[in-house]
Design a protein around this motif. Structure first.
Motif, PDB file in Angstrom:
ATOM      1  N   GLN A  56       0.895  -1.308   0.053  1.00  0.00           N
ATOM      2  CA  GLN A  56      -0.136   0.024   0.000  1.00  0.00           C
ATOM      3  C   GLN A  56       0.717   1.370   0.117  1.00  0.00           C
ATOM      4  O   GLN A  56       0.393   2.203  -0.125  1.00  0.00           O
ATOM      5  CB  GLN A  56      -0.863   0.113   0.947  1.00  0.00           C
ATOM      6  CG  GLN A  56      -0.340   0.286   2.455  1.00  0.00           C
ATOM      7  CD  GLN A  56      -0.155  -1.127   3.371  1.00  0.00           C
ATOM      8  OE1 GLN A  56       0.392  -1.935   2.689  1.00  0.00           O
ATOM      9  NE2 GLN A  56      -0.492  -1.056   4.624  1.00  0.00           N
ATOM     10  N   SER A  78     -11.468  -3.985  -1.145  1.00  0.00           N
ATOM     11  CA  SER A  78     -11.685  -2.690  -0.633  1.00  0.00           C
ATOM     12  C   SER A  78     -13.263  -2.559  -0.263  1.00  0.00           C
ATOM     13  O   SER A  78     -13.863  -1.957   0.698  1.00  0.00           O
ATOM     14  CB  SER A  78     -11.008  -1.588  -0.863  1.00  0.00           C
ATOM     15  OG  SER A  78     -11.403  -1.148  -2.225  1.00  0.00           O
ATOM     16  N   ASP A 117      -8.307  -1.522  -6.588  1.00  0.00           N
ATOM     17  CA  ASP A 117      -7.595  -1.302  -5.314  1.00  0.00           C
ATOM     18  C   ASP A 117      -6.017  -1.086  -5.641  1.00  0.00           C
ATOM     19  O   ASP A 117      -5.264  -2.102  -5.625  1.00  0.00           O
ATOM     20  CB  ASP A 117      -7.713  -2.740  -4.448  1.00  0.00           C
ATOM     21  CG  ASP A 117      -8.986  -2.699  -3.917  1.00  0.00           C
ATOM     22  OD1 ASP A 117      -9.709  -1.863  -3.942  1.00  0.00           O
ATOM     23  OD2 ASP A 117      -9.357  -3.934  -3.457  1.00  0.00           O
ATOM     24  N   LEU A 122      -5.730   1.179  -1.309  1.00  0.00           N
ATOM     25  CA  LEU A 122      -5.414   0.328  -0.314  1.00  0.00           C
ATOM     26  C   LEU A 122      -5.111   0.734   1.144  1.00  0.00           C
ATOM     27  O   LEU A 122      -5.461   0.726   2.259  1.00  0.00           O
ATOM     28  CB  LEU A 122      -4.809  -0.732  -0.504  1.00  0.00           C
ATOM     29  CG  LEU A 122      -4.998  -1.968  -1.533  1.00  0.00           C
ATOM     30  CD1 LEU A 122      -3.764  -2.949  -1.865  1.00  0.00           C
ATOM     31  CD2 LEU A 122      -6.301  -2.539  -0.691  1.00  0.00           C
ATOM     32  N   GLY A 135      -1.313  -4.164   2.828  1.00  0.00           N
ATOM     33  CA  GLY A 135      -2.217  -4.564   1.814  1.00  0.00           C
ATOM     34  C   GLY A 135      -1.242  -4.610   0.296  1.00  0.00           C
ATOM     35  O   GLY A 135      -0.389  -3.972   0.168  1.00  0.00           O
TER      36      GLY A 135
END
Length: 205
Positions: A56, A78, A117, A122, A135
């Motif tokens: 992420q 998500s 995502d 994320l 993530g």
């Protein structure tokens, strides 16, 4: 809202279907703790494998990034309306409950919707659950590859009654060892207390 509880697809598994002959704990009423015995899948079974993904923070990672740590792995997306936020919240609470032992675990959320995502998405989403969760996203091919390694089934073509798109996906939590090998598989119905106790016992072996 649609609730999708999707079992592992035996056709994706890299070992004999006889491992799936026993029922997985948590599928019956009461949500008993899953173990390698009643999951029917022994430690060391060929689940998991190499991957190249992006976290992420936009950093490139691989399975080697987490070598030496246990990996607690869950696949979802998500904007999932039900199992994903519940499971991620559970994982975050477990990490907090583990205290100092938490540093020996990498709690990983792998998206099955990489188009939506992205890393920034994320990052924002996972902050809802604290700062402990990792993530991972990537290209469609990369996500398909890691899903195959973990025998994860998902379908991006489902619709809610309202017509909104929804992704059906496997809802198991995987425990991988510090060497990257498969150790255990838990239903998303496992409780915080059960998962915390099991992880403590595993780490303290």
């Amino acid at each position: 809202m649609i609730i999708s509880i999707v079992a592992i697809d035996p056709s994706l598994l890299k070992f004999g279907q006889e491992y799936l002959s026993a029922p997985l704990a948590g599928s019956e009423s009461g949500g008993q703790m899953a173990t390698t015995t009643n999951s029917g899948i022994p430690p060391g079974a060929p689940i998991g494998g190499p991957f190249q993904l992006t976290n992420q923070l936009g950093q490139q990672v691989s399975e080697a990034t987490y070598h030496g740590k246990y990996m607690l792995v869950f696949f979802g997306y998500s904007h999932c309306p039900d199992e994903c936020p519940l499971t991620l919240q559970k994982m975050a609470v477990v990490m907090n409950s583990l205290g100092p032992l938490a540093k020996r675990i990498a709690p990983i959320f792998v998206t099955v919707d990489p188009t939506h995502d992205t890393s920034p998405v994320l990052q924002k989403y996972l902050l809802k659950f604290g700062t402990s969760l990792i993530g991972l996203t990537g290209s469609n091919a990369q996500i398909a590859g890691v899903a195959h390694e973990y025998a994860v089934a998902f379908n991006t073509n489902d619709l809610e009654a309202s017509g909104a798109s929804v992704i059906s996906h496997s809802t198991y939590i995987y425990l991988m060892g510090p060497d990257g090998k498969f150790l255990n598989l838990f239903p998303f119905t496992i409780t915080v207390a059960q998962l915390t106790s099991l992880l403590k016992a595993q780490i303290n072996l």
